[in-house]
Design a protein around this motif. Structure first.
Motif, PDB file in Angstrom:
ATOM      1  N   ILE A 248       5.908  -6.604   9.558  1.00 22.71           N
ATOM      2  CA  ILE A 248       6.860  -7.676   9.263  1.00 22.71           C
ATOM      3  C   ILE A 248       7.906  -7.061   8.337  1.00 22.71           C
ATOM      4  CG2 ILE A 248       7.123  -9.920   8.072  1.00 22.71           C
ATOM      5  CD1 ILE A 248       5.481 -10.214  10.596  1.00 22.71           C
TER       6      ILE A 248
ATOM      7  N   VAL B 191       4.008 -11.570   3.548  1.00 23.21           N
ATOM      8  CA  VAL B 191       3.150 -12.495   2.803  1.00 23.21           C
ATOM      9  C   VAL B 191       3.733 -13.922   2.771  1.00 23.21           C
ATOM     10  CG1 VAL B 191       1.542 -12.611   0.861  1.00 23.21           C
ATOM     11  CG2 VAL B 191       2.666 -10.483   1.350  1.00 23.21           C
ATOM     12  N   LYS B 192       4.340 -14.308   3.887  1.00 27.58           N
ATOM     13  CA  LYS B 192       4.822 -15.690   4.012  1.00 27.58           C
ATOM     14  C   LYS B 192       4.130 -16.361   5.194  1.00 27.58           C
ATOM     15  CE  LYS B 192       9.455 -14.844   2.190  1.00 27.58           C
ATOM     16  NZ  LYS B 192      10.873 -14.734   2.575  1.00 27.58           N
ATOM     17  N   GLY B 193       3.185 -15.660   5.774  1.00 21.87           N
ATOM     18  CA  GLY B 193       2.438 -16.259   6.878  1.00 21.87           C
ATOM     19  C   GLY B 193       2.884 -15.789   8.263  1.00 21.87           C
TER      20      GLY B 193
ATOM     21  N   ASN C 224      -4.049   0.469   3.775  1.00 24.56           N
ATOM     22  CA  ASN C 224      -3.391  -0.630   3.035  1.00 24.56           C
ATOM     23  C   ASN C 224      -3.466  -1.957   3.761  1.00 24.56           C
ATOM     24  OD1 ASN C 224      -2.420   1.390   1.540  1.00 24.56           O
ATOM     25  ND2 ASN C 224      -0.395   1.423   2.462  1.00 24.56           N
TER      26      ASN C 224
ATOM     27  N   CYS D  24       2.065  -2.821  13.927  1.00 24.07           N
ATOM     28  CA  CYS D  24       2.166  -4.214  13.480  1.00 24.07           C
ATOM     29  C   CYS D  24       2.943  -4.192  12.169  1.00 24.07           C
ATOM     30  CB  CYS D  24       0.743  -4.739  13.282  1.00 24.07           C
ATOM     31  SG  CYS D  24       0.626  -6.191  12.256  1.00 24.07           S
TER      32      CYS D  24
ATOM     33  N   HIS E  74      -0.099  -7.923  -3.633  1.00 24.80           N
ATOM     34  CA  HIS E  74      -1.484  -7.481  -3.556  1.00 24.80           C
ATOM     35  C   HIS E  74      -1.844  -6.524  -4.668  1.00 24.80           C
ATOM     36  CE1 HIS E  74      -1.646  -9.492   0.161  1.00 24.80           C
ATOM     37  NE2 HIS E  74      -0.601  -8.823   0.574  1.00 24.80           N
TER      38      HIS E  74
ATOM     39  N   ARG F  56       0.746 -22.934   5.512  1.00 21.60           N
ATOM     40  CA  ARG F  56       1.706 -21.922   6.006  1.00 21.60           C
ATOM     41  C   ARG F  56       1.818 -21.998   7.526  1.00 21.60           C
ATOM     42  NH1 ARG F  56      -0.414 -17.208   2.373  1.00 21.60           N
ATOM     43  NH2 ARG F  56      -1.824 -17.036   4.116  1.00 21.60           N
TER      44      ARG F  56
ATOM     45  N   LYS G 210      -8.487 -10.524   7.261  1.00 24.48           N
ATOM     46  CA  LYS G 210      -8.151 -11.954   7.252  1.00 24.48           C
ATOM     47  C   LYS G 210      -7.797 -12.477   8.639  1.00 24.48           C
ATOM     48  CE  LYS G 210      -7.232 -12.325   2.465  1.00 24.48           C
ATOM     49  NZ  LYS G 210      -6.395 -12.527   1.340  1.00 24.48           N
TER      50      LYS G 210
ATOM     51  N   GLN H  45       2.374   3.716   2.744  1.00 21.97           N
ATOM     52  CA  GLN H  45       2.999   2.829   1.782  1.00 21.97           C
ATOM     53  C   GLN H  45       2.005   2.096   0.913  1.00 21.97           C
ATOM     54  OE1 GLN H  45       5.102   0.352   4.309  1.00 21.97           O
ATOM     55  NE2 GLN H  45       3.448  -1.065   4.582  1.00 21.97           N
TER      56      GLN H  45
ATOM     57  N   GLY I 270       2.802 -12.777   9.531  1.00 18.50           N
ATOM     58  CA  GLY I 270       1.825 -11.845  10.110  1.00 18.50           C
ATOM     59  C   GLY I 270       0.662 -12.588  10.745  1.00 18.50           C
ATOM     60  N   THR I 271       0.228 -13.654  10.103  1.00 17.71           N
ATOM     61  CA  THR I 271      -0.897 -14.434  10.622  1.00 17.71           C
ATOM     62  C   THR I 271      -0.500 -15.177  11.891  1.00 17.71           C
ATOM     63  OG1 THR I 271      -1.719 -14.721   8.395  1.00 17.71           O
ATOM     64  CG2 THR I 271      -2.513 -16.283  10.031  1.00 17.71           C
TER      65      THR I 271
HETATM   66  C1  LIG Z   1      -2.162  -1.212  13.237  1.00 19.68           C
HETATM   67  C2  LIG Z   1      -1.122  -1.096  12.213  1.00 19.68           C
HETATM   68  O1  LIG Z   1       0.006  -1.198  12.481  1.00 19.68           O
HETATM   69  S1  LIG Z   1      -1.618  -0.849  10.618  1.00 19.68           S
HETATM   70  C3  LIG Z   1      -0.160  -1.068   9.671  1.00 19.68           C
HETATM   71  C4  LIG Z   1       0.089  -2.496   9.312  1.00 19.68           C
HETATM   72  N1  LIG Z   1       1.443  -2.643   8.866  1.00 19.68           N
HETATM   73  C5  LIG Z   1       1.861  -2.348   7.614  1.00 19.68           C
HETATM   74  O2  LIG Z   1       1.089  -1.966   6.749  1.00 19.68           O
HETATM   75  C6  LIG Z   1       3.337  -2.499   7.376  1.00 19.68           C
HETATM   76  C7  LIG Z   1       3.647  -3.224   6.071  1.00 19.68           C
HETATM   77  N2  LIG Z   1       3.049  -4.547   6.022  1.00 19.68           N
HETATM   78  C8  LIG Z   1       3.444  -5.565   6.799  1.00 19.68           C
HETATM   79  O3  LIG Z   1       4.325  -5.418   7.621  1.00 19.68           O
HETATM   80  C9  LIG Z   1       2.801  -6.916   6.607  1.00 19.68           C
HETATM   81  O4  LIG Z   1       2.460  -7.078   5.271  1.00 19.68           O
HETATM   82  C10 LIG Z   1       1.532  -7.124   7.471  1.00 19.68           C
HETATM   83  C11 LIG Z   1       1.897  -7.008   8.946  1.00 19.68           C
HETATM   84  C12 LIG Z   1       0.432  -6.130   7.137  1.00 19.68           C
HETATM   85  C13 LIG Z   1       1.029  -8.540   7.187  1.00 19.68           C
HETATM   86  O5  LIG Z   1       2.029  -9.485   7.508  1.00 19.68           O
HETATM   87  P1  LIG Z   1       2.364 -10.674   6.502  1.00 19.68           P
HETATM   88  O6  LIG Z   1       3.391 -11.542   7.106  1.00 19.68           O
HETATM   89  O7  LIG Z   1       2.689 -10.095   5.181  1.00 19.68           O
HETATM   90  O8  LIG Z   1       0.949 -11.415   6.451  1.00 19.68           O
HETATM   91  P2  LIG Z   1       0.652 -12.932   6.070  1.00 19.68           P
HETATM   92  O9  LIG Z   1       1.730 -13.455   5.169  1.00 19.68           O
HETATM   93  O10 LIG Z   1       0.373 -13.711   7.293  1.00 19.68           O
HETATM   94  O11 LIG Z   1      -0.666 -12.747   5.223  1.00 19.68           O
HETATM   95  C14 LIG Z   1      -1.939 -13.112   5.687  1.00 19.68           C
HETATM   96  C15 LIG Z   1      -2.947 -12.801   4.632  1.00 19.68           C
HETATM   97  O12 LIG Z   1      -3.118 -11.387   4.563  1.00 19.68           O
HETATM   98  C16 LIG Z   1      -2.842 -10.936   3.268  1.00 19.68           C
HETATM   99  N3  LIG Z   1      -2.187  -9.641   3.399  1.00 19.68           N
HETATM  100  C17 LIG Z   1      -0.982  -9.396   3.929  1.00 19.68           C
HETATM  101  N4  LIG Z   1      -0.743  -8.068   3.893  1.00 19.68           N
HETATM  102  C18 LIG Z   1      -1.835  -7.504   3.325  1.00 19.68           C
HETATM  103  C19 LIG Z   1      -2.196  -6.177   3.007  1.00 19.68           C
HETATM  104  N5  LIG Z   1      -1.382  -5.149   3.278  1.00 19.68           N
HETATM  105  N6  LIG Z   1      -3.395  -5.952   2.412  1.00 19.68           N
HETATM  106  C20 LIG Z   1      -4.220  -6.981   2.118  1.00 19.68           C
HETATM  107  N7  LIG Z   1      -3.932  -8.264   2.410  1.00 19.68           N
HETATM  108  C21 LIG Z   1      -2.747  -8.513   3.006  1.00 19.68           C
HETATM  109  C22 LIG Z   1      -1.945 -11.987   2.652  1.00 19.68           C
HETATM  110  O13 LIG Z   1      -2.020 -12.003   1.250  1.00 19.68           O
HETATM  111  C23 LIG Z   1      -2.515 -13.242   3.234  1.00 19.68           C
HETATM  112  O14 LIG Z   1      -3.684 -13.607   2.523  1.00 19.68           O
HETATM  113  P3  LIG Z   1      -4.042 -15.154   2.245  1.00 19.68           P
HETATM  114  O15 LIG Z   1      -4.100 -15.817   3.589  1.00 19.68           O
HETATM  115  O16 LIG Z   1      -5.348 -15.095   1.550  1.00 19.68           O
HETATM  116  O17 LIG Z   1      -2.916 -15.675   1.396  1.00 19.68           O
END
Ligand SMILES: CC(=O)SCCNC(=O)CCNC(=O)[C@H](O)C(C)(C)COP(=O)(O)OP(=O)(O)OC[C@H]1O[C@@H](n2cnc3c(N)ncnc32)[C@H](O)[C@@H]1OP(=O)(O)O
Length: 541
Positions: A267, A273-275, A304, A265, A24, A176, A311, A18, A277-278
């Protein structure tokens, strides 16, 4: 030969192809448009890699639920059924049967069974309580905050000027984290760690999480997702809101090796991107350290998602002894192996409080060393024509300037000096005014100066002030020179001259008379400055 590794390899599998979520990448489509995504070349591979159906320890085969679980369920991630990724190979009726049977069982069971189940529920559910975490980590929010607040107000009381509490309380990360922590404390959000323990509620959550993974990691075979989630060696830390799964992380703790492998992993699309994941990762780290005794996490991160993992403290460099993990974790194509060391002391679920306390401590220290926190009343700086102040304010009268370490010798900070060292500040200023006056006259008398003598008339050139935001002309500069207040340094004067010519070159194209006039008068000005310098005016290097 290490037989473990041959069992665990998952060739040709990447979790997702994806695009990055919209925030981003401007060009990225929303994460929910999975149906549009180009799947990786292994899409036509069998949905279940043969190597993955094998298990080290028989945990999966002992898992009777798996017999009836299909990898397809009613996806609830985005709620948009039109976006469902249909994979005809899977039969979802068994999933429905499974869910229905479980719910039915729970409804018909008698009080004794219900009580026993509830007991089991409480025992198996590892509810991650923020209060306990804070206690364990030795952080007492109230005490620390009060101490820090008392210190802040003490400093405020001792300040002589008007004190403004301009301390920033935190950045985006902290705010957040704090807002999600408040949601948890209010009971609107919870983070749980569950595994396949046959407790109805947990099974429903695990299926919810499976649906999110299936949607968010479209290249991952659904059977494989189900298999790992339901494998009793795996645990899933989930974020639950109004009893709905918002996202989660499924990992396998290798307790003897003291590391954990993050398998999935994600969300749900609307909540990224609402926090979440962190916060999820922070809960995971806290739980893995305090409950499983782990010191590291490893994961194959999708390309991706590397930014997200970075982070969260993951690195591409693997420091963990290879012997500790080699052969244990599964390989994924298209992923990057990343590692995160779990700090033995950090209060992961209360980092925002820790950051706030650190910030306050640093602010206290800065206040001890500087006066930058004292804000003085502003100066009435109303300007009359040509930007010259209405009131002449003596520099010495500017509140706070001396307190900040200013001395009259620094007046103007100008590199302009006459060669006569005996001249004091006032005489030096007079000499500067005379020099600027002579330069203005030299420009004014030049035959190409006509476009610069007066401000541009907007009636003649209607869009001039739309394009040129900071206009200047010789007449305005002359007023500024004659005020003897405006150009306190020679550099300010030169900056106005340069701007006058650059404005002309910005508005007019190089083939116009205006552009050419600007070039010629500019050259004339430079030669006059040089001549002035040679005749006794000195600009210090
Ligand atoms: C091991 C694996 O499973 S790898 C596959 C990971 N999963 C995916 O790619 C599925 C699609 N993505 C998601 O489900 C989510 O975006 C996740 C799990 C990757 C992150 O969860 P979120 O709730 O979006 O993350 P959260 O809001 O806490 O963001 C934390 C920081 O990471 C950044 N971030 C979130 N996703 C990404 C990304 N894909 N690439 C780069 N940065 C990212 C955010 O901008 C944020 O940055 P900031 O603190 O500077 O503002």
């Amino acid at each position: 030969m290490d037989t473990r590794s041959s069992h665990l390899t998952a060739p040709g599998r990447s979790r997702s192809s994806q695009s990055i979520s919209p925030s981003h990448s401007a060009s990225a489509s929303a994460t929910s448009s999975i149906h549009k995504r180009k799947l990786a070349s292994d899409d036509h591979a069998p949905p279940f890699p043969s190597s993955l159906s094998d298990t080290r320890d028989g945990a999966l085969t002992s898992n009777d639920d798996l017999e009836s679980i299909s990898a397809r369920g009613a996806d609830s991630d985005t709620g948009d059924e039109s976006e469902e990724v249909v994979d005809e190979e899977y039969d979802d009726s068994s999933m429905r049967k499974f869910t229905a049977t479980r719910l039915e069982n729970s409804n018909v069971s008698g009080p004794a069974t219900a009580a026993a189940r509830n007991k089991l529920k409480t025992e198996n559910l590892v509810k991650i309580e923020p209060a306990d975490v804070a206690k364990d980590s030795g952080i007492n929010n109230n005490t620390n905050n009060n101490a820090a607040n008392a210190a802040v107000s003490g400093a405020a009381g001792s300040a002589t000027g008007i004190f403004t509490d301009n301390i920033q309380t935190g950045g985006a990360y902290s705010s957040r984290e704090e807002s999600l922590k408040r949601e948890e404390e209010a009971g609107r959000l919870k983070f749980v760690c569950v595994s396949n323990d046959s407790v109805d509620e947990h099974m429903v959550w695990l299926i919810g999480l499976k649906n999110i993974f299936a949607r968010q990691l479209p290249n991952m075979p659904r059977e494989y997702i189900v298999r790992l989630i339901m494998d009793r060696n795996h645990k899933s830390v989930m974020v639950i809101r109004r009893n709905q799964v918002v996202g989660g992380i499924t990992y396998r703790p290798y307790v003897s090796q003291k590391f954990g492998e993050i398998a999935f992993c994600a969300i749900m699309a609307d909540e990224q991107v609402k926090g979440y994941g962190t916060r999820l990762m922070n809960h995971l780290k806290q739980h893995a350290r305090d409950v499983d005794g782990l010191t590291h996490f490893l994961t194959y991160a999708d390309n991706n998602a590397v930014g997200y993992f970075v982070k969260q403290g993951f690195t591409k460099e693997i420091f963990l002894d290879k012997e500790r993990w080699h052969g244990y974790i599964k390989d994924y194509d298209g992923g990057i192996l990343m590692e995160c060391k779990i700090d033995p002391k950090l209060p992961y679920t209360d980092l925002s409080t820790m950051i706030r306390c650190q910030r306050q401590a640093i602010d206290e220290k800065i206040k001890e060393l500087s006066n930058c926190h004292i804000v003085y009343p502003g100066i009435d700086f109303q300007k009359k024509e040509a930007g010259v102040p209405k009131l002449s304010i003596k520099v010495d009268d500017i509140p706070g300037l001396r307190e900040a370490g200013w001395t009259p010798e620094q007046y103007g900070h100008s590199r302009f000096k006459t060669t006569n060292p005996s001249l004091d500040g006032a005489s030096n200023q007079k000499s500067l005014t005379a020099f600027m006056r002579s330069l203005l006259k030299a420009m004014h008398d030049h035959p190409d100066a006509w476009p610069f003598k007066e401000p541009v008339d907007a009636r003649d050139v209607p869009d001039y002030y739309v394009i040129i935001k900071d206009p200047i002309d010789l007449k305005t500069m002359s007023r500024r020179v004659e005020s003897e207040q405006y150009y306190v340094t020679f550099e300010m004067f030169v900056a106005d001259v340069r701007r006058m010519f650059s404005n002309a070159k910005t508005y007019n194209s190089p083939d116009t008379i205006y552009y050419k006039c600007a070039t010629r008068v500019d050259a004339h000005f430079s030669s006059k400055v040089q001549a002035g310098l040679q005749s006794g005016i000195k600009i210090q290097p």
